[in-house]
Design a protein around this motif. Structure first.
Motif, PDB file in Angstrom:
ATOM      1  N   VAL A 214       1.231  -1.169  -0.117  1.00 40.30           N
ATOM      2  CA  VAL A 214      -0.067  -0.057   0.191  1.00 40.30           C
ATOM      3  C   VAL A 214       0.821   1.153  -0.291  1.00 40.30           C
ATOM      4  N   LEU A 215       0.476   1.866  -0.413  1.00 43.13           N
ATOM      5  CA  LEU A 215       1.277   3.576  -0.691  1.00 43.13           C
ATOM      6  C   LEU A 215       0.614   4.714  -0.307  1.00 43.13           C
ATOM      7  N   TRP A 216      -1.204   4.890  -0.264  1.00 44.07           N
ATOM      8  CA  TRP A 216      -2.346   5.740   0.173  1.00 44.07           C
ATOM      9  C   TRP A 216      -3.318   4.741   0.737  1.00 44.07           C
ATOM     10  N   LYS A 217      -3.645   4.589   1.829  1.00 46.28           N
ATOM     11  CA  LYS A 217      -4.825   4.433   2.954  1.00 46.28           C
ATOM     12  C   LYS A 217      -5.670   4.918   2.332  1.00 46.28           C
ATOM     13  N   GLY A 218      -7.023   4.298   2.234  1.00 47.36           N
ATOM     14  CA  GLY A 218      -8.010   5.260   1.278  1.00 47.36           C
ATOM     15  C   GLY A 218      -8.854   5.455   3.245  1.00 47.36           C
ATOM     16  N   GLU A 219      -9.340   6.939   3.055  1.00 50.26           N
ATOM     17  CA  GLU A 219     -10.063   7.339   4.574  1.00 50.26           C
ATOM     18  C   GLU A 219     -10.624   6.491   5.517  1.00 50.26           C
ATOM     19  N   LYS A 220     -10.456   6.023   6.545  1.00 52.83           N
ATOM     20  CA  LYS A 220     -10.809   5.134   7.199  1.00 52.83           C
ATOM     21  C   LYS A 220     -11.044   6.109   8.743  1.00 52.83           C
ATOM     22  N   ASP A 221     -10.537   6.787   8.561  1.00 51.99           N
ATOM     23  CA  ASP A 221     -10.360   7.318  10.096  1.00 51.99           C
ATOM     24  C   ASP A 221     -10.468   9.085   9.899  1.00 51.99           C
ATOM     25  N   ASP A 222     -10.578   9.283  11.151  1.00 47.47           N
ATOM     26  CA  ASP A 222     -10.204  10.686  11.536  1.00 47.47           C
ATOM     27  C   ASP A 222      -8.414  11.642  10.893  1.00 47.47           C
ATOM     28  N   PHE A 223      -7.894  10.785  10.828  1.00 44.69           N
ATOM     29  CA  PHE A 223      -6.587  10.758  10.131  1.00 44.69           C
ATOM     30  C   PHE A 223      -6.324  11.091   9.143  1.00 44.69           C
ATOM     31  N   SER A 224      -6.482  11.429   8.291  1.00 38.64           N
ATOM     32  CA  SER A 224      -6.861  11.966   6.652  1.00 38.64           C
ATOM     33  C   SER A 224      -6.256  13.198   6.131  1.00 38.64           C
ATOM     34  N   TRP A 225      -5.923  12.780   4.755  1.00 40.05           N
ATOM     35  CA  TRP A 225      -5.749  14.445   4.349  1.00 40.05           C
ATOM     36  C   TRP A 225      -6.177  14.272   3.322  1.00 40.05           C
ATOM     37  N   ASP A 226      -6.363  15.948   2.438  1.00 37.36           N
ATOM     38  CA  ASP A 226      -7.781  15.414   1.378  1.00 37.36           C
ATOM     39  C   ASP A 226      -6.392  15.586   0.123  1.00 37.36           C
ATOM     40  N   THR A 227      -6.092  15.722  -0.585  1.00 40.32           N
ATOM     41  CA  THR A 227      -5.335  15.698  -1.531  1.00 40.32           C
ATOM     42  C   THR A 227      -5.349  15.505  -2.990  1.00 40.32           C
ATOM     43  N   GLU A 228      -4.602  15.730  -3.555  1.00 46.58           N
ATOM     44  CA  GLU A 228      -5.080  15.496  -5.258  1.00 46.58           C
ATOM     45  C   GLU A 228      -5.137  14.326  -5.404  1.00 46.58           C
ATOM     46  N   ILE A 229      -4.652  12.692  -4.768  1.00 39.69           N
ATOM     47  CA  ILE A 229      -4.873  11.132  -5.030  1.00 39.69           C
ATOM     48  C   ILE A 229      -6.044  10.899  -4.335  1.00 39.69           C
ATOM     49  N   GLY A 230      -6.741  11.554  -3.335  1.00 39.66           N
ATOM     50  CA  GLY A 230      -7.727  11.711  -3.034  1.00 39.66           C
ATOM     51  C   GLY A 230      -7.318  11.604  -1.086  1.00 39.66           C
TER      52      GLY A 230
END
Ligand code: AMP
Ligand code: ZN
Length: 463
Positions: free
Chosen positions: A183-199
């Motif tokens: 995995v390179l990028w883990k899709g949003e699962k919890d509050d700890f996420s960044w909104d970026t160009e790749i999702g």
């Protein structure tokens, strides 16, 4: 000539940095979800010796150490305590810097960089891999396509040709047997996420180090270091993603240290068989002795930790410091001993040649112990002068840039006591035993306990 054992080729290779006299090193740093244990510090001390030795040899070292403040473990911790990720990791980051200072691990000439400060660089790297077709999206996550990189397994020397392509793994850490598209990028699962160009989501562990390494050191750099547990999957994955993104070789030399063990098992958080530095300091152990213990076994040999070996390390460090004080304060100026002068030159050569031979620390230390023995014999025989003593202290001070075992001393107290000790030695030499005993009792009154050792007299202050 300097040689290092390169995990990539499994050979000792002549060290030749890409740019003359400049060495660029990336070091995998701590995951800040708890206090680091002394197994972790074995790795950081090995890297500290490497860094300091290269500087000793006149190289300019540019080094980066990451702080993994975002991964599965830090997130679990922050969720449990119901605080922000930064609030959660801050106390462990602070503790890490306090600990490395105590262990005399250098921090200057090192860029410490947090994963959370480098999200745009990680996103860019993943974008490049997507554009080049080496990564793919699945649900909300993004994975590296291992079949893109036929050389996968080059570092861990494992044959991955039979792994099933197209299956993926989300965890950051896994065994060779479960190697999959990682995995390179883990899709949003919890509050700890960044909104970026790749999702929306967050980076996987492997992309963090690659993005930080290339940001500060360039697409190709000299050295990458860590413990042997980092070889697979972490460093294997780093090579795959970087080389497929840039089309260039990623790192020239890979150096890995063996584990600190407890009763034959790796010291680790998950096994519960660990000591933090704080645990040991609370028990009264000396951080310099801990450093000495962790550095004095060759970095590629496993080291079994026991409190007894820590006690022995403490004795060696004390003797080392007593010797240094002795030659600093000794009031003796007989004839010059040419052999000692020759041995000083030889000792420094042994030190450089040994550490230049894949950091052979035991040989480097043995040379210094030999010099200490000869010096003490020459003192006993009145066959030494001030110039010799200065040559010896210069060597001891010089190698201490790498070793870091000398302690600062309180000049006035030490000078008085050392003068008395040397007067007693002189009296003993002259067989004036009543004078020697008299001085011993004066020292006793001052709370000083004397002990005669092969490295010269030692003294301790009674508690
Ligand atoms: P971690 O915080 O788990 O990512 O580990 C930080 C560094 O410590 C990495 O370079 C690991 O390889 C290293 N490490 C972890 N456990 C040990 C151990 N028992 N002995 C030596 N190095 C270790
Ligand atoms: Zn890393």
């Amino acid at each position: 000539m300097i040689t290092f054992f390169n995990t990539l080729t499994r050979k000792k290779e002549i060290f030749q940095p890409i740019e003359d006299k400049i060495v660029k090193i990336y070091t995998c740093g701590p995951t800040v979800y708890d206090f680091a244990h002394i197994g972790n510090f074995r790795a950081y001390i090995f890297e500290d010796i490497l860094h300091r030795f290269l500087e000793y040899e006149g190289f300019t070292v540019k080094r980066v150490m990451n702080i993994t403040d975002i991964d599965d473990k830090t997130i679990i911790g922050a969720l449990k305590e119901n605080i922000s990720l930064n609030q959660f990791t801050e106390k462990y980051i602070e503790a890490f810097f306090e600990d490395i200072k105590k262990l005399r691990i250098k921090t200057d000439n090192i860029i410490f960089s947090r994963a959370t400060e480098n999200i745009p660089e990680m996103v860019n790297l993943i974008k490049t891999l997507l554009e080049k077709g080496h990564a793919y999206k699945k649900e909300n996550s993004i994975y590296f396509r291992i079949s893109s990189f036929p050389e996968y397994g080059r570092l861990s020397h494992f044959d991955f040709s039979k792994i099933k392509t197209g299956t993926s793994v989300d965890a950051d850490e896994y065994e060779k047997e479960s190697a999959r598209d990682f995995v390179l990028w883990k899709g949003e699962k919890d509050d700890f996420s960044w909104d970026t160009e790749i999702g929306k989501g967050r980076p996987g562990w492997h992309i963090e180090c690659s993005a930080m390494g290339m940001k500060y050191l360039g697409e190709t750099f000299d050295m990458h270091t860590g413990g042997v547990d980092n070889i697979f999957p972490h460093h294997e994955n780093e090579i795959a993603q970087c080389e497929m993104a840039t089309g260039k070789p990623f790192v020239k030399y890979w150096l890995h240290c063996q584990h600190l063990m407890v009763n034959g098992e790796k010291m680790s958080k998950s096994k519960g068989n660990f000591y933090t530095l704080r645990d040991l300091l609370k028990k009264g152990y000396d951080p310099v002795a801990i450093r000495y213990l962790l550095m004095s076994t060759h970095y590629r040999d496993p080291l079994n930790f026991t409190e007894k070996s820590l006690q022995q390390a403490k004795n060696t460090v004390d003797r080392w410091n007593d010797f240094y004080r002795r030659i600093k304060f000794l009031n003796i100026d007989e004839r010059k001993n040419e052999q000692i002068s020759q041995q000083c030159i030889k000792t420094e050569n042994i030190f450089r040649e040994s550490l230049g031979d894949d950091l052979n620390i035991s040989m480097a230390l043995a040379g210094i112990f030999e010099l200490m023995h000869s010096t003490n014999n020459s003192i006993t025989e009145n066959n030494i002068n001030r110039e010799n003593l200065e040559e010896i202290s210069k060597i001891i001070e010089k190698v201490d840039y790498v070793l870091q075992v000398l302690k600062p001393f309180e000049d006035s107290i030490d000078a008085e006591i050392l003068t008395l000790i040397e007067k007693r030695e002189q009296a003993r030499k002259e067989k004036d035993f009543s004078q020697a005993d008299k001085i011993r009792s004066i020292l006793q009154e001052k709370g000083i306990i004397l002990e005669d050792t092969p490295l010269g007299p030692r003294w301790k202050q009674k508690k």
